[in-house]
Design an enzyme around this catalytic site. Sequence first.
Site, mmCIF file in Angstrom:
data_model
loop_
_atom_site.group_PDB
_atom_site.id
_atom_site.type_symbol
_atom_site.label_atom_id
_atom_site.label_comp_id
_atom_site.label_asym_id
_atom_site.label_seq_id
_atom_site.Cartn_x
_atom_site.Cartn_y
_atom_site.Cartn_z
ATOM 1 N N GLY A 124 30.473 14.342 8.268
ATOM 2 C CA GLY A 124 30.820 15.651 9.043
ATOM 3 C C GLY A 124 30.551 15.906 9.430
ATOM 4 O O GLY A 124 28.416 15.697 9.467
ATOM 5 N N GLN A 127 25.212 20.684 15.970
ATOM 6 C CA GLN A 127 24.391 19.580 15.803
ATOM 7 C C GLN A 127 24.515 19.067 16.789
ATOM 8 O O GLN A 127 23.564 18.293 16.838
ATOM 9 C CB GLN A 127 24.973 18.866 14.247
ATOM 10 C CG GLN A 127 25.151 19.652 13.369
ATOM 11 C CD GLN A 127 25.199 19.265 11.646
ATOM 12 O OE1 GLN A 127 26.319 18.940 11.552
ATOM 13 N NE2 GLN A 127 24.126 18.685 11.541
ATOM 14 N N CYS A 167 22.264 16.403 5.386
ATOM 15 C CA CYS A 167 22.844 16.927 6.722
ATOM 16 C C CYS A 167 22.172 16.009 7.465
ATOM 17 O O CYS A 167 21.077 15.743 7.660
ATOM 18 C CB CYS A 167 21.992 18.007 6.724
ATOM 19 S SG CYS A 167 22.900 19.685 7.912
ATOM 20 N N LEU A 168 22.494 15.579 8.532
ATOM 21 C CA LEU A 168 22.579 14.521 10.179
ATOM 22 C C LEU A 168 21.278 15.572 10.467
ATOM 23 O O LEU A 168 20.550 14.912 11.132
ATOM 24 C CB LEU A 168 23.856 14.111 10.678
ATOM 25 C CG LEU A 168 24.708 13.497 10.380
ATOM 26 C CD1 LEU A 168 25.851 13.085 10.996
ATOM 27 C CD2 LEU A 168 24.085 12.029 9.850
ATOM 28 N N HIS A 190 29.762 23.348 3.636
ATOM 29 C CA HIS A 190 28.965 22.805 4.579
ATOM 30 C C HIS A 190 28.949 23.184 5.774
ATOM 31 O O HIS A 190 28.727 23.293 6.479
ATOM 32 C CB HIS A 190 28.549 21.367 4.010
ATOM 33 C CG HIS A 190 27.539 20.732 4.483
ATOM 34 N ND1 HIS A 190 27.115 20.345 4.239
ATOM 35 C CD2 HIS A 190 27.354 20.752 5.904
ATOM 36 C CE1 HIS A 190 25.280 19.857 4.945
ATOM 37 N NE2 HIS A 190 25.215 20.127 6.263
ATOM 38 N N GLU A 191 30.365 22.565 6.738
ATOM 39 C CA GLU A 191 30.167 22.177 8.356
ATOM 40 C C GLU A 191 30.459 23.852 8.585
ATOM 41 O O GLU A 191 29.567 23.974 9.366
ATOM 42 C CB GLU A 191 31.516 21.570 8.831
ATOM 43 C CG GLU A 191 31.271 19.859 7.918
ATOM 44 C CD GLU A 191 29.641 19.173 8.498
ATOM 45 O OE1 GLU A 191 28.818 20.130 9.011
ATOM 46 O OE2 GLU A 191 29.366 18.116 7.953
ATOM 47 N N HIS A 208 27.533 25.465 8.709
ATOM 48 C CA HIS A 208 26.571 25.663 10.071
ATOM 49 C C HIS A 208 26.988 26.044 11.157
ATOM 50 O O HIS A 208 26.314 26.629 12.237
ATOM 51 C CB HIS A 208 27.245 23.849 11.019
ATOM 52 C CG HIS A 208 26.006 23.186 10.284
ATOM 53 N ND1 HIS A 208 24.641 23.229 10.495
ATOM 54 C CD2 HIS A 208 26.301 21.728 9.361
ATOM 55 C CE1 HIS A 208 24.016 21.368 9.986
ATOM 56 N NE2 HIS A 208 25.359 21.465 9.393
HETATM 57 NI NI NI Z 1 24.512 19.548 8.147
#
Ligand code: NI
Length: 171
Positions: A46, A51, A94-95, A136-137, A140
């Site tokens: 995701g 991000q 998380c990236l 989660h996304e 963000h």
């Molecule tokens: Ni994330």
Amino acid sequence: MTIKPLIILPDPVLRQVSKPIERVDADLQRLSDDMLETMYDAPGIGLAAIQIGIARRMLVIDLSKEGEDKQPLVFINPEIVSSSDDRSVYEEGCLSIPDYYAEVERPAKVTVKYLDREGKEQSVEADGLLATCLQHEIDHLNGVLFIDHISRLKREMVIKKFTKASKSKAL
Ligand code: NI
């Protein structure tokens, strides 16, 4: 398609609240393609636009397993319209917080309204990994990170570690 550099903790950009998207056009679709490309390259399941430094309410998800056909999903202006009382726990990563994982408890099911890549109104009743990933996304898009859902002590340790790493890179 272009792979974009990822924004990493503790960059304050990650705390920005993303703005609603007013028009789904070719530029936006190109951005969604770049986001997917960036996510596959990482690799991750995701990615939210913030991000890669773009404060607009769009995210991409692909939960297909290795060796399976890709199943890219694009969510524009996603909104959680209902969530279940029962909760589930997943180990999240998380990236933007590479190589850190922690268990997070969230509602087990959510209904999400959104626009798809063509700008069509859609709704999905998600459970399992998709429900967790969507929450989660969407976090963000509101400047919230999964580490905000863990204990304060653990969160402070992670932020400290990443702050130290970012400073040593700057030298
Ligand atoms: Ni994330």
